[in-house]
Design an enzyme around this catalytic site. Structure first.
Site, short mmCIF file in Angstrom:
data_model
loop_
_atom_site.label_atom_id
_atom_site.label_comp_id
_atom_site.label_asym_id
_atom_site.label_seq_id
_atom_site.Cartn_x
_atom_site.Cartn_y
_atom_site.Cartn_z
N ASP A 86 0.79 -1.24 0.00
CA ASP A 86 0.00 0.00 0.00
C ASP A 86 0.82 1.29 0.00
OD1 ASP A 86 0.83 0.27 2.72
OD2 ASP A 86 -1.00 -0.70 3.46
N HIS A 111 6.64 -7.74 -1.09
CA HIS A 111 5.53 -8.15 -1.96
C HIS A 111 5.24 -7.13 -3.05
CE1 HIS A 111 3.74 -11.24 1.14
NE2 HIS A 111 4.87 -11.63 0.60
N CYS A 138 3.77 -1.84 -22.20
CA CYS A 138 5.09 -1.31 -21.86
C CYS A 138 5.53 -0.30 -22.93
CB CYS A 138 6.08 -2.46 -21.80
SG CYS A 138 7.77 -1.95 -21.52
N THR A 179 0.59 -9.09 11.32
CA THR A 179 0.59 -10.13 10.28
C THR A 179 0.12 -11.44 10.88
OG1 THR A 179 1.90 -11.41 8.69
CG2 THR A 179 3.11 -10.55 10.61
P1 OAD Z 1 -3.56 -10.98 7.22
O1 OAD Z 1 -4.87 -10.40 6.81
O2 OAD Z 1 -3.35 -12.43 6.97
O3 OAD Z 1 -3.33 -10.73 8.77
C1 OAD Z 1 -3.56 -9.47 9.34
C2 OAD Z 1 -3.19 -9.54 10.80
O4 OAD Z 1 -3.31 -8.24 11.36
C3 OAD Z 1 -4.08 -10.46 11.64
O5 OAD Z 1 -3.23 -11.31 12.41
C4 OAD Z 1 -4.87 -9.51 12.54
O6 OAD Z 1 -5.13 -10.07 13.82
C5 OAD Z 1 -3.92 -8.34 12.63
N1 OAD Z 1 -4.55 -7.01 12.88
C6 OAD Z 1 -5.72 -6.53 12.40
N2 OAD Z 1 -5.90 -5.26 12.78
C7 OAD Z 1 -4.81 -4.91 13.52
C8 OAD Z 1 -4.39 -3.73 14.18
N3 OAD Z 1 -5.13 -2.62 14.16
N4 OAD Z 1 -3.20 -3.74 14.84
C9 OAD Z 1 -2.43 -4.87 14.87
N5 OAD Z 1 -2.78 -6.02 14.26
C10 OAD Z 1 -3.95 -6.05 13.59
O7 OAD Z 1 -2.42 -10.09 6.51
P2 OAD Z 1 -0.89 -10.43 6.25
O8 OAD Z 1 -0.33 -11.30 7.32
O9 OAD Z 1 -0.20 -9.15 5.97
O10 OAD Z 1 0.13 -11.27 0.02
O11 OAD Z 1 -0.98 -11.25 4.90
C11 OAD Z 1 0.18 -11.69 4.27
C12 OAD Z 1 0.01 -11.68 2.77
O12 OAD Z 1 -1.16 -12.41 2.39
C13 OAD Z 1 -0.22 -10.31 2.17
O13 OAD Z 1 0.99 -9.60 1.98
C14 OAD Z 1 -0.86 -10.66 0.86
C15 OAD Z 1 -1.86 -11.66 1.36
O14 OAD Z 1 -2.38 -12.52 0.42
C16 OAD Z 1 0.30 -10.88 -1.25
O15 OAD Z 1 -0.38 -10.01 -1.74
C17 OAD Z 1 1.39 -11.60 -1.96
#
Ligand code: OAD
Length: 231
Positions: A86, A111, A138, A179
């Site tokens: 983002d 990513h 392109c 995450t």
């Molecule tokens: P997820 O949606 O899997 O996890 C988000 C995490 O953030 C969860 O563990 C929530 O509990 C936590 N969360 C939500 N709100 C929060 C807040 N205000 N403060 C702290 N924590 C909070 O997202 P990612 O782990 O980033 O990949 O996902 C990994 C990848 O999966 C992404 O980069 C994307 C996706 O498919 C690609 O696009 C390649």
């Protein structure tokens, strides 16, 4: 160092992927975010990314992004690795650095970046343009352009991943923020810190796959916890 995921941007209004309200609860990633989907139906994938691109352009960095940027600027050594596409860490870095160099707060974006395109044939990168009737091509080779993000089924940029791993191996502390720690290879990064003898602090509103291994867990929203933790 810090490893961030979608949760750090949740308070900016950017949807997460897997928790309540997450994108993968209502959309099917295999139709929208895989290399196979792009090859089968590039327009659908393009429209999905164009929608998200427009959406994040309207969002602003929150107190969590800002606290992290200030921390690394004060420290003077870069250490943010993000799974987010983002651009909010970069925007926070530029804002918090003011007239100074933002470099220490610029993230390694393993990513990719949603605001950028990349040629699917020659790899040339370009700023994104609005999606028109025909899919973007392109300027150099005429190949099909695509969002410069990692799709499921693709490898990460090996140089960026190696840099992230080097940071993690040497870090005495890896702060893991927002995450779910289920997507590899990103989820392995904090483990490199633990293997190197360092500690992991997890900042998350919920328990995750990493929680059992983390040295310390801090349950709470990143926008509240990070300013308190980092000042
Ligand atoms: P997820 O949606 O899997 O996890 C988000 C995490 O953030 C969860 O563990 C929530 O509990 C936590 N969360 C939500 N709100 C929060 C807040 N205000 N403060 C702290 N924590 C909070 O997202 P990612 O782990 O980033 O990949 O996902 C990994 C990848 O999966 C992404 O980069 C994307 C996706 O498919 C690609 O696009 C390649």
């Amino acid at each position: 160092m810090a490893l961030t995921g979608a949760g750090i941007s949740a308070e900016s209004g950017v949807p997460t992927f897997r928790d309540a309200g997450g994108l993968w609860r209502s959309y099917r990633p295999e139709e929208l975010a895989t290399i196979g989907a792009f090859e089968r139906d590039p327009r659908t994938v393009w429209e999905w990314y164009a929608w998200r691109r427009g959406f994040v352009a309207e969002c602003q960095p929150n107190d969590g992004h800002r606290a992290l940027a200030r921390f690394f600027l004060a420290r003077g050594t870069a250490g943010i690795v993000t799974q987010n596409v983002d651009g909010l860490h970069t925007r926070a870095a530029l804002k918090e650095a003011g007239d100074g160099p933002p470099d220490a707060a610029l993230p390694i974006e393993i990513h990719g970046a949603i605001a950028r395109d990349r040629c699917n044939r020659c790899g040339l990168r370009a700023d994104a343009e609005p999606l028109g009737d025909s899919l973007p091509r392109c300027a150099a080779c005429g190949g099909m352009r695509r969002p410069d993000v990692v799709l499921f089924g693709e490898m990460l940029d090996s140089e960026l991943l190696a840099r992230a791993h080097r940071l993690a191996e040497r870090a005495d502390l890896c702060l893991v923020i927002g995450t779910s720690a289920v997507v590899q290879p990103a989820a392995g990064i904090p483990l490199a810190t633990l293997h190197g003898g360092g500690s992991v602090i997890e900042v998350n509103t919920e328990a995750t796959e990493l929680t059992g291994a983390a040295t310390v867990e801090v349950r709470g929203a990143a926008g509240v916890v990070l300013p308190a933790l980092l000042g």
